[in-house]
Design a protein around this motif. Structure first.
Motif, PDB file in Angstrom:
ATOM      1  N   ASP A 184       8.157  -0.345   4.568  1.00 35.28           N
ATOM      2  CA  ASP A 184       7.258   0.134   3.523  1.00 35.28           C
ATOM      3  C   ASP A 184       7.984  -0.084   2.207  1.00 35.28           C
ATOM      4  O   ASP A 184       8.902   0.666   1.862  1.00 35.28           O
ATOM      5  CB  ASP A 184       6.915   1.606   3.734  1.00 35.28           C
ATOM      6  CG  ASP A 184       5.877   2.110   2.754  1.00 35.28           C
ATOM      7  OD1 ASP A 184       5.576   1.389   1.771  1.00 35.28           O
ATOM      8  OD2 ASP A 184       5.367   3.223   2.962  1.00 35.28           O
ATOM      9  N   HIS A 185       7.587  -1.135   1.501  1.00 38.55           N
ATOM     10  CA  HIS A 185       8.284  -1.484   0.258  1.00 38.55           C
ATOM     11  C   HIS A 185       8.114  -0.417  -0.819  1.00 38.55           C
ATOM     12  O   HIS A 185       9.011  -0.214  -1.630  1.00 38.55           O
ATOM     13  CB  HIS A 185       7.805  -2.848  -0.244  1.00 38.55           C
ATOM     14  CG  HIS A 185       8.115  -3.961   0.719  1.00 38.55           C
ATOM     15  ND1 HIS A 185       9.396  -4.377   0.974  1.00 38.55           N
ATOM     16  CD2 HIS A 185       7.310  -4.713   1.507  1.00 38.55           C
ATOM     17  CE1 HIS A 185       9.380  -5.347   1.863  1.00 38.55           C
ATOM     18  NE2 HIS A 185       8.115  -5.570   2.212  1.00 38.55           N
ATOM     19  N   ALA A 186       6.993   0.282  -0.827  1.00 38.44           N
ATOM     20  CA  ALA A 186       6.761   1.330  -1.827  1.00 38.44           C
ATOM     21  C   ALA A 186       7.756   2.484  -1.668  1.00 38.44           C
ATOM     22  O   ALA A 186       8.145   3.113  -2.640  1.00 38.44           O
ATOM     23  CB  ALA A 186       5.335   1.843  -1.722  1.00 38.44           C
ATOM     24  N   LYS A 187       8.158   2.765  -0.423  1.00 38.83           N
ATOM     25  CA  LYS A 187       9.106   3.848  -0.152  1.00 38.83           C
ATOM     26  C   LYS A 187      10.529   3.342   0.049  1.00 38.83           C
ATOM     27  O   LYS A 187      11.409   4.111   0.417  1.00 38.83           O
ATOM     28  CB  LYS A 187       8.674   4.607   1.107  1.00 38.83           C
ATOM     29  CG  LYS A 187       7.351   5.309   0.976  1.00 38.83           C
ATOM     30  CD  LYS A 187       7.002   6.015   2.265  1.00 38.83           C
ATOM     31  CE  LYS A 187       5.663   6.702   2.171  1.00 38.83           C
ATOM     32  NZ  LYS A 187       5.286   7.343   3.442  1.00 38.83           N
ATOM     33  N   GLY A 199       4.086   3.736  13.357  1.00 39.23           N
ATOM     34  CA  GLY A 199       3.950   2.562  12.503  1.00 39.23           C
ATOM     35  C   GLY A 199       4.942   1.447  12.769  1.00 39.23           C
ATOM     36  O   GLY A 199       4.974   0.460  12.037  1.00 39.23           O
ATOM     37  N   TYR A 200       5.762   1.566  13.796  1.00 38.98           N
ATOM     38  CA  TYR A 200       6.701   0.495  14.135  1.00 38.98           C
ATOM     39  C   TYR A 200       5.932  -0.650  14.783  1.00 38.98           C
ATOM     40  O   TYR A 200       5.053  -0.428  15.610  1.00 38.98           O
ATOM     41  CB  TYR A 200       7.788   0.988  15.089  1.00 38.98           C
ATOM     42  CG  TYR A 200       8.851   1.816  14.411  1.00 38.98           C
ATOM     43  CD1 TYR A 200      10.056   1.244  14.029  1.00 38.98           C
ATOM     44  CD2 TYR A 200       8.652   3.166  14.165  1.00 38.98           C
ATOM     45  CE1 TYR A 200      11.040   1.997  13.419  1.00 38.98           C
ATOM     46  CE2 TYR A 200       9.629   3.932  13.545  1.00 38.98           C
ATOM     47  CZ  TYR A 200      10.816   3.344  13.175  1.00 38.98           C
ATOM     48  OH  TYR A 200      11.791   4.092  12.563  1.00 38.98           O
ATOM     49  N   ARG A 201       6.274  -1.886  14.404  1.00 37.55           N
ATOM     50  CA  ARG A 201       5.635  -3.083  14.945  1.00 37.55           C
ATOM     51  C   ARG A 201       6.695  -4.112  15.302  1.00 37.55           C
ATOM     52  O   ARG A 201       7.811  -4.057  14.791  1.00 37.55           O
ATOM     53  CB  ARG A 201       4.681  -3.705  13.910  1.00 37.55           C
ATOM     54  CG  ARG A 201       3.585  -2.768  13.441  1.00 37.55           C
ATOM     55  CD  ARG A 201       2.559  -2.527  14.543  1.00 37.55           C
ATOM     56  NE  ARG A 201       1.529  -1.611  14.122  1.00 37.55           N
ATOM     57  CZ  ARG A 201       1.395  -0.370  14.557  1.00 37.55           C
ATOM     58  NH1 ARG A 201       2.228   0.126  15.426  1.00 37.55           N
ATOM     59  NH2 ARG A 201       0.429   0.397  14.127  1.00 37.55           N
ATOM     60  N   THR A 202       6.323  -5.060  16.159  1.00 44.50           N
ATOM     61  CA  THR A 202       7.256  -6.141  16.471  1.00 44.50           C
ATOM     62  C   THR A 202       7.556  -6.915  15.199  1.00 44.50           C
ATOM     63  O   THR A 202       6.794  -6.860  14.230  1.00 44.50           O
ATOM     64  CB  THR A 202       6.668  -7.093  17.528  1.00 44.50           C
ATOM     65  OG1 THR A 202       5.439  -7.603  17.041  1.00 44.50           O
ATOM     66  CG2 THR A 202       6.476  -6.383  18.858  1.00 44.50           C
ATOM     67  N   ARG A 203       8.643  -7.638  15.192  1.00 49.16           N
ATOM     68  CA  ARG A 203       9.089  -8.308  13.977  1.00 49.16           C
ATOM     69  C   ARG A 203       8.016  -9.241  13.417  1.00 49.16           C
ATOM     70  O   ARG A 203       7.758  -9.243  12.229  1.00 49.16           O
ATOM     71  CB  ARG A 203      10.366  -9.089  14.247  1.00 49.16           C
ATOM     72  CG  ARG A 203      10.912  -9.745  13.001  1.00 49.16           C
ATOM     73  CD  ARG A 203      12.159 -10.496  13.264  1.00 49.16           C
ATOM     74  NE  ARG A 203      13.161  -9.576  13.765  1.00 49.16           N
ATOM     75  CZ  ARG A 203      14.395  -9.919  14.045  1.00 49.16           C
ATOM     76  NH1 ARG A 203      14.779 -11.157  13.903  1.00 49.16           N
ATOM     77  NH2 ARG A 203      15.256  -9.047  14.490  1.00 49.16           N
ATOM     78  N   SER A 204       7.363 -10.044  14.237  1.00 47.16           N
ATOM     79  CA  SER A 204       6.357 -10.978  13.734  1.00 47.16           C
ATOM     80  C   SER A 204       5.145 -10.239  13.173  1.00 47.16           C
ATOM     81  O   SER A 204       4.601 -10.617  12.146  1.00 47.16           O
ATOM     82  CB  SER A 204       5.932 -11.949  14.825  1.00 47.16           C
ATOM     83  OG  SER A 204       5.393 -11.240  15.921  1.00 47.16           O
ATOM     84  N   ALA A 205       4.713  -9.149  13.826  1.00 43.46           N
ATOM     85  CA  ALA A 205       3.583  -8.369  13.324  1.00 43.46           C
ATOM     86  C   ALA A 205       3.942  -7.663  12.025  1.00 43.46           C
ATOM     87  O   ALA A 205       3.138  -7.601  11.100  1.00 43.46           O
ATOM     88  CB  ALA A 205       3.130  -7.353  14.366  1.00 43.46           C
ATOM     89  N   ALA A 206       5.170  -7.151  11.934  1.00 41.53           N
ATOM     90  CA  ALA A 206       5.617  -6.481  10.703  1.00 41.53           C
ATOM     91  C   ALA A 206       5.693  -7.480   9.560  1.00 41.53           C
ATOM     92  O   ALA A 206       5.339  -7.165   8.424  1.00 41.53           O
ATOM     93  CB  ALA A 206       6.969  -5.819  10.931  1.00 41.53           C
ATOM     94  N   SER A 266       3.509  -7.219   6.069  1.00 44.24           N
ATOM     95  CA  SER A 266       4.168  -7.144   4.767  1.00 44.24           C
ATOM     96  C   SER A 266       3.837  -8.361   3.921  1.00 44.24           C
ATOM     97  O   SER A 266       3.745  -8.273   2.709  1.00 44.24           O
ATOM     98  CB  SER A 266       5.681  -7.003   4.929  1.00 44.24           C
ATOM     99  OG  SER A 266       6.223  -8.176   5.493  1.00 44.24           O
ATOM    100  N   ASP A 267       3.622  -9.527   4.549  1.00 47.07           N
ATOM    101  CA  ASP A 267       3.270 -10.722   3.796  1.00 47.07           C
ATOM    102  C   ASP A 267       1.877 -10.616   3.198  1.00 47.07           C
ATOM    103  O   ASP A 267       1.623 -11.101   2.107  1.00 47.07           O
ATOM    104  CB  ASP A 267       3.343 -11.966   4.685  1.00 47.07           C
ATOM    105  CG  ASP A 267       4.774 -12.356   5.008  1.00 47.07           C
ATOM    106  OD1 ASP A 267       5.689 -11.824   4.335  1.00 47.07           O
ATOM    107  OD2 ASP A 267       4.980 -13.167   5.929  1.00 47.07           O
ATOM    108  N   SER A 268       0.965  -9.961   3.902  1.00 48.95           N
ATOM    109  CA  SER A 268      -0.391  -9.840   3.383  1.00 48.95           C
ATOM    110  C   SER A 268      -0.444  -8.893   2.193  1.00 48.95           C
ATOM    111  O   SER A 268      -1.287  -9.037   1.323  1.00 48.95           O
ATOM    112  CB  SER A 268      -1.340  -9.349   4.481  1.00 48.95           C
ATOM    113  OG  SER A 268      -0.979  -8.046   4.889  1.00 48.95           O
ATOM    114  N   ALA A 269       0.465  -7.923   2.119  1.00 47.55           N
ATOM    115  CA  ALA A 269       0.480  -6.967   1.016  1.00 47.55           C
ATOM    116  C   ALA A 269       1.245  -7.496  -0.188  1.00 47.55           C
ATOM    117  O   ALA A 269       0.977  -7.119  -1.311  1.00 47.55           O
ATOM    118  CB  ALA A 269       1.101  -5.655   1.470  1.00 47.55           C
ATOM    119  N   ALA A 270       2.189  -8.386   0.044  1.00 47.48           N
ATOM    120  CA  ALA A 270       3.027  -8.901  -1.042  1.00 47.48           C
ATOM    121  C   ALA A 270       2.420 -10.180  -1.604  1.00 47.48           C
ATOM    122  O   ALA A 270       1.839 -10.975  -0.883  1.00 47.48           O
ATOM    123  CB  ALA A 270       4.430  -9.174  -0.518  1.00 47.48           C
ATOM    124  N   PRO A 271       2.544 -10.382  -2.925  1.00 46.27           N
ATOM    125  CA  PRO A 271       2.059 -11.633  -3.493  1.00 46.27           C
ATOM    126  C   PRO A 271       2.924 -12.790  -3.008  1.00 46.27           C
ATOM    127  O   PRO A 271       4.131 -12.644  -2.832  1.00 46.27           O
ATOM    128  CB  PRO A 271       2.211 -11.415  -4.991  1.00 46.27           C
ATOM    129  CG  PRO A 271       3.231 -10.358  -5.141  1.00 46.27           C
ATOM    130  CD  PRO A 271       3.125  -9.504  -3.909  1.00 46.27           C
TER     131      PRO A 271
END
Length: 102
Positions: free
Chosen positions: A14-17, A76-83, A87-92
């Protein structure tokens, strides 16, 4: 003897936190033939902490493995590829092209 290997590695970011955590588990036999569920967790990139549970039966180790897996998925834990996809979809996205355009 273990019927099949059991391993799990999940991440929670969670980049915000400013949160970047990992959690891993595996079921292995030690040198004495005991089954051990080894748990590791901490901040991604750090050594983290380790906890080892000893079991006489594979079923007991597997039951704890599944229970902990469910708990981590719920938090909220996910496998590395899912995480990475989340995170890529939320980040520009920034694309840098290297080449000779002269």
């Amino acid at each position: 003897m273990i019927a099949q290997p059991y391993q799990l590695y999940v991440e929670r970011k969670d980049h915000a936190k400013n949160m970047a955590r990992f959690y891993s588990m595996s079921i292995d036999a030690n040198l004495f033939g005991e089954l051990c569920l080894t748990r590791r967790w901490g901040r991604i990139g750090a050594k983290g902490q380790t906890l080892i549970h000893h079991f006489e039966r594979e079923q007991d180790a597997f039951a704890l493995f599944l229970d902990l897996t469910r708990q981590k998925r719920a938090r909220g834990y996910r496998t590395r590829s899912a995480a990475a996809r989340e995170s890529d979809s939320a980040a520009p996205s920034i694309v840098i092209e290297l080449g000779a355009n002269r």
